[in-house]
Design an enzyme around this catalytic site. Sequence first.
Site, mmCIF file in Angstrom:
data_model
loop_
_atom_site.group_PDB
_atom_site.id
_atom_site.type_symbol
_atom_site.label_atom_id
_atom_site.label_comp_id
_atom_site.label_asym_id
_atom_site.label_seq_id
_atom_site.Cartn_x
_atom_site.Cartn_y
_atom_site.Cartn_z
ATOM 1 N N ASP A 62 -41.511 -61.942 -18.803
ATOM 2 C CA ASP A 62 -41.782 -60.511 -18.944
ATOM 3 C C ASP A 62 -40.520 -59.772 -19.389
ATOM 4 O OD1 ASP A 62 -42.500 -57.837 -18.678
ATOM 5 O OD2 ASP A 62 -43.589 -58.158 -16.809
ATOM 6 N N HIS A 102 -45.772 -59.832 -19.695
ATOM 7 C CA HIS A 102 -46.204 -58.636 -18.983
ATOM 8 C C HIS A 102 -47.723 -58.629 -18.869
ATOM 9 C CE1 HIS A 102 -44.994 -54.873 -17.213
ATOM 10 N NE2 HIS A 102 -45.892 -54.212 -17.911
ATOM 11 N N SER A 135 -48.082 -53.437 -13.504
ATOM 12 C CA SER A 135 -46.923 -52.686 -13.967
ATOM 13 C C SER A 135 -46.726 -51.445 -13.119
ATOM 14 C CB SER A 135 -47.038 -52.368 -15.451
ATOM 15 O OG SER A 135 -45.780 -52.020 -15.949
#
Length: 695
Positions: A599, A631, A512
Amino acid sequence: MNHIKSIAPICLSLTLFACSEAPTTNAVDNTTVADQSAVTNEPVELIPRELIFGNPTYSSVQISPNGKMISYLAPLDGVMNIWVAPVDALSAAKAVTADKGRGIRGYGWVAGMEHLLYVQDKGGDENFLLYGVDPTTGKESAYTPFENTRVQFLASDSDIPGKQIIGINNRDPRWHDVYELDIATGELTLLFENTENFGGFDFDNDLTLRFGQKSTSAGGAEYYKRTDDGWELFLSVSPEDLYTTGLAGFSEDNKTLYLQKSVGRDTSALFAMDLATGEETLIAQDDRADIGGTWRDKDTGVPYVYTVNYDKNRYFAMDERGEQILKRLNERFEGNFSRTSATDDESKWVVLNSQSNKVATYYVWDRGADEFTELFSVRPELADKTLAVMTPEMITSRDGLTLVSYLTLPPGADTDGDGRPEQPLPMVLNVHGGPWARDSYGYRSSPQWLANRGYAVLQVNFRGSTGFGKSFVNAGDLEWGLKMHDDLIDAVDWAVEQGITQKDTVAIMGGSYGGYATLAGLTFTPDRFACGVDIVGPSNLVTLLDSIPPYWESFRRVLELRVGDPNTEEGMAILQAASPLNKVEMISRPLLIGQGANDPRVKQAESDQIVNAMQEKGIPVTYALFPDEGHGFARPENRLAFFGVAEGFLATCLGGRAEPLGDDLQGSSLTVPVGETYVEGLAEALASFSAEERG
């Protein structure tokens, strides 16, 4: 006492990637490969990836409210499910759920009731729905049978058994309405239709809605108190205090409100407010870090222990009772301990004891008899393995900030015990997500894996990381790809100066925001890293902000003011300049990208667009895409597949050890649209398993 039973450990926060790593371990035969003598003086056995990234043997151990049952997550036919056993007959454990997909990652007991709740989404889309199961009969209930809906847990209380206050956003995906759930009947009763557009709620111990919270146009927050006539402003929080100020629960009689505040100070301290007079009393503070959690008396709700996590998580007593409890726990355990669960009368606790290089183990503490009974080790297959030690390091940034960081060295690399390897090692800079999160001390899957493969691992709490006071977190505002990235570069320079690594043998890796940092590292400072591994990282900050999930609407203004405002010319310029996609031509080092197709935070388009741009410019890239993930990678088959690919990628780049891919792709959904030939053995492994065999 308002014992809110959290459904954990599952990431439901507003940060991009703040989830802690799930404990991961499973048993396979040991596999050893090439000698590591060129890297360490004492090569150790190569730990199979499955022991690190496979399913844990036991995790999320809890005790039931009346203390008669122990529950935990464990594999059932290779998929994580909830198991329950009598507290005095663990061998009689039985699975009470039978999930066959992604596995159950978060569950908990209903406060005051012998009933279990869990949440589940579909393919990583983070539309978490709520389910229940009676551990005695095995009867399951779907409490929120809706589509495109995300449930929030809001409140429960052991004195009001069978009632759970939840938020449901099926009326408007941006805002959660408040419902009371009757666990026994499954009936949902609307308590508050959220036309006020509150992003959060606070309840007292009678499960009465007392406060609503919303973001302001300035990027701060406002807390409104519910009255007979509506809502009145109770507390205004400036943007600079946003991450270090908030409400923290009530005393049992609901007359005292606890707050964590940084107004007029840097770190967040704990205050007690008399709601009748408004008088505030400071009850806990620390000059270096924010106050963390508290342990509170079950009858009064008054805190008696608080925690502070600077370099390590530490406990501090607030009265004689707290001193006695901490003394006993410190006598019994070495390393870190934490209370993970307790009976409603708190006569029995579940305590987790762990160290950075030791197997984490759960115990039941019978406080009346003062007896500790060992339950389970999370990763028993690792008990006889030589694990790496993590050490806190204080690194100074170029402008004088202290960056609390963590260094993990391969076992045997530091023969004289001075915390430095005897010779420079290839190093992986492992960047945390969020960015409004932090790295912490303890056992972590990725550093253990990387250190075992022969790499030094450096984790840095760069500016913008939370927990170190408001000045530190606010220093990251509008600094994506700028000073936040400078902190990472400063940490790499420190590692070179300390003889830990050499400037041409450093990789960057993260998920991320950490994935963004990887892309920024290979575009903004292309000569500083030998290669990079990006997991679900945004490549274009403009498209990232344009595609946030609807339930982040209350957080949108905060993102715009802290990352860059696309509605202004200046803000758009900041976002464009900080987007790696716009400097893709600068990439000159190998890059591996991992992405989940479902995601909702960092959508697949973020990876697709930089992969396409690299292809157009003839720049090599390997793209690992998982159609059934979100994610991050929840299914163990997918974790094994991705980290197997990453291991081969890093070995080619840095020369560390690698376990062959073998059958690690079997059962995974891995597709490699681009670049399978750039990772040794990947093309052959893909060809060995059909699409059906890879899930």
